[in-house]
Design an enzyme around this catalytic site. Structure first.
Site, mmCIF file in Angstrom:
data_model
loop_
_atom_site.group_PDB
_atom_site.id
_atom_site.type_symbol
_atom_site.label_atom_id
_atom_site.label_comp_id
_atom_site.label_asym_id
_atom_site.label_seq_id
_atom_site.Cartn_x
_atom_site.Cartn_y
_atom_site.Cartn_z
ATOM 1 N N CYS A 167 0.828 -1.205 0.000
ATOM 2 C CA CYS A 167 0.000 0.000 0.000
ATOM 3 C C CYS A 167 0.864 1.257 0.000
ATOM 4 O O CYS A 167 1.288 1.741 1.062
ATOM 5 C CB CYS A 167 -0.915 0.010 1.224
ATOM 6 S SG CYS A 167 -2.005 -1.421 1.364
ATOM 7 N N THR A 169 0.507 3.774 -3.204
ATOM 8 C CA THR A 169 -0.199 4.746 -4.040
ATOM 9 C C THR A 169 -1.458 5.285 -3.348
ATOM 10 O O THR A 169 -2.187 4.546 -2.680
ATOM 11 C CB THR A 169 -0.594 4.094 -5.376
ATOM 12 O OG1 THR A 169 0.592 3.681 -6.059
ATOM 13 C CG2 THR A 169 -1.363 5.060 -6.262
ATOM 14 N N GLU A 170 -1.688 6.576 -3.523
ATOM 15 C CA GLU A 170 -2.888 7.226 -2.997
ATOM 16 C C GLU A 170 -3.621 7.945 -4.127
ATOM 17 O O GLU A 170 -3.049 8.166 -5.203
ATOM 18 C CB GLU A 170 -2.505 8.221 -1.907
ATOM 19 C CG GLU A 170 -1.864 7.565 -0.699
ATOM 20 C CD GLU A 170 -1.548 8.529 0.436
ATOM 21 O OE1 GLU A 170 -1.048 8.061 1.465
ATOM 22 O OE2 GLU A 170 -1.820 9.750 0.284
ATOM 23 N N GLY A 172 -4.145 10.955 -4.576
ATOM 24 C CA GLY A 172 -3.455 12.182 -4.971
ATOM 25 C C GLY A 172 -1.954 12.038 -5.132
ATOM 26 O O GLY A 172 -1.266 13.015 -5.416
ATOM 27 N N GLY A 174 0.613 9.390 -7.015
ATOM 28 C CA GLY A 174 0.973 8.198 -7.773
ATOM 29 C C GLY A 174 2.471 8.169 -7.981
ATOM 30 O O GLY A 174 3.231 7.684 -7.152
ATOM 31 N N GLU A 406 4.429 -0.263 -10.429
ATOM 32 C CA GLU A 406 5.800 -0.405 -9.906
ATOM 33 C C GLU A 406 6.678 0.763 -10.365
ATOM 34 O O GLU A 406 7.890 0.627 -10.532
ATOM 35 C CB GLU A 406 6.442 -1.748 -10.315
ATOM 36 C CG GLU A 406 5.582 -2.976 -10.066
ATOM 37 C CD GLU A 406 5.469 -3.331 -8.596
ATOM 38 O OE1 GLU A 406 5.381 -2.410 -7.776
ATOM 39 O OE2 GLU A 406 5.446 -4.515 -8.270
#
Length: 423
Positions: A167, A169-170, A172, A174, A406
């Site tokens: 976990c 990436t969010e 807002g 990337g 990735e």
């Protein structure tokens, strides 16, 4: 069935062929996956490997052919997460390939891992890609966790009794991962998490979440790494995403609302999380590039068979010089990509100074070239290639995302350029 625990007992224990699965027919529409390592002689995937690595590869090819390929289309169409099949793979040591043996891992090298993931990916690229992410999470806990954390989490991850998700990436953040805003505020012996993660492979169906969160100020030095378990109060999940490919693994947002996590679940010290995440991704890039190699390898074989069988204008397509040249270009791209990936894997294993740049180069080159190969293989099938009765379209759909995750291939170019300009 005993699980592999070290390099030394692999050959004696796991060289026996697997029993065929009921209804095992390989790829779709009678297309066969039988012994892919022994076909495509001009670019055999075993070239340059040790005898031990060839045995790892054979076991993985056999498992792909008998346990994955017959179900690949159904898993995609019905969006089935094949947990039991992955647990069978874990019995062969594929749940913690480069995790240390004292906590249930196989203790293999990065190059061994690349060889295994390439072979498994010929059976189902989507499922193998999830296996690669799970392995990355297990390695992160094994490498950066203390002894208590290693022995708490790794054995059940290596057996795949429990499954893991990464976990970072969010919504807002990337490519600009260091700008993440999921917060973890310390209160006594716990951290209280608030925020969300996006595009999480396995999200909602997995048991262990390796989470990057902000415990300090802005930038990478304010990020720490926590391990959460499913069922923690305040941990929830978004809707299951509808995707072009990778349909044999669920993807959801992971949401934290006043989610209390023990300080004992932090990997490393506060502020080390971003470094841990990036070190995980260096290997993850090799893993996902290896999955692309497997899809491209399978697609070349499918194209080769189709050109031989299909006739137009009174002769087989294989007699058309233009298509011969295109097939030759596909094979050349595949061999070049494989060499780059294996070279980077070796550099990472040896902790060489140029390993980060080589991993970025390999991920960039292999995922771009392998997508081109799969797309060209589809083109060679003509209209048939666009039908879901033919496997080539699924390989093409499943590896398209490898150019994005990735670290996008644009970010890979940034990493390579930065390493050149700093020399």
């Amino acid at each position: 069935m005993k699980r592999l625990v070290s390099r030394t007992n692999w050959t004696s224990t796991w060289c026996q062929p697997l029993a065929s699965s009921p209804g095992s027919t390989g790829w779709f529409m009678g297309q066969s996956l039988a012994a892919p390592g022994g076909r495509f002689e001009s670019s055999k995937a075993s070239t340059g490997l040790t005898e031990e690595q060839k045995e790892f590869q054979k076991v993985a090819f056999d498992f792909a052919a008998k346990e994955m390929a017959p179900h690949m289309a159904e898993w995609d169409e019905k969006e089935i997460f094949p947990v039991e099949t992955m647990r069978k793979a874990a019995q062969l040591g594929f749940g913690g390939i480069y995790v240390k043996p004292d906590v249930g891992g196989s203790g293999l090298s990065r190059l061994d891992t690349s060889v295994i993931f390439e072979a498994l990916s010929t059976g189902c690229t989507s499922t193998t890609a999830y296996l690669s992410i799970h392995n990355m999470c297990a390695w992160m806990i094994d490498t950066f966790g203390n002894e208590e954390q290693r022995h708490k989490f790794c054995p059940s991850l290596c057996s795949m009794e429990k499954l893991a998700s990464y976990c970072l990436t969010e919504p807002g953040s990337g490519s600009d991962a260091a700008s993440l805003i999921t917060s973890a505020k310390r209160k006594g012996d716990t951290y209280v998490l608030n925020g969300s993660k996006a595009f999480i492979s396995g999200g909602g169906d997995t048991d262990v979440y390796v989470v990057m969160c902000r415990t300090g100020g802005s930038g990478p030095k304010g990020i720490s790494c926590l391990v959460l378990e499913k069922g923690t109060p305040g941990l929830s999940f978004g809707k299951k995403e509808r995707k072009v490919g990778w349909n044999s693994q669920p993807t959801r947002a992971v949401i934290f609302e006043d989610c209390a996590v023990p300080v004992a679940n932090r990997l490393g010290a506060e502020g080390q999380g971003f470094g841990i995440a990036m070190k995980g991704l260096n290997g993850g890039r090799i893993n996902i590039a290896s999955c692309s190699l497997g899809a491209a390898h399978a697609s070349v074989l499918l194209a080769q068979d189709h050109l031989t069988i299909r006739k137009q204008f009174g002769e087989s397509l294989a007699s058309n010089q233009y298509l011969q040249f295109r097939l030759a270009e596909m094979a050349t791209r595949l061999v070049a990509a494989r060499l780059m990936v294996r070279n980077a894997a070796q550099a990472l294993q040896e902790e060489r100074e140029d390993a980060i740049a080589l991993c970025a180069m390999a991920k960039l080159f292999a995922t771009d070239e392998c997508f081109t190969i799969c797309n060209q293989a589809l083109q060679m099938h003509g209209g048939y290639g666009y039908l879901k009765d033919y496997a080539v379209q699924q390989f093409m759909r499943d590896i398209r995302v490898h150019q994005i995750l990735e670290g996008t291939n644009e970010v890979m170019r940034m990493i390579v350029a930065r390493s050149l300009l700093q020399e």
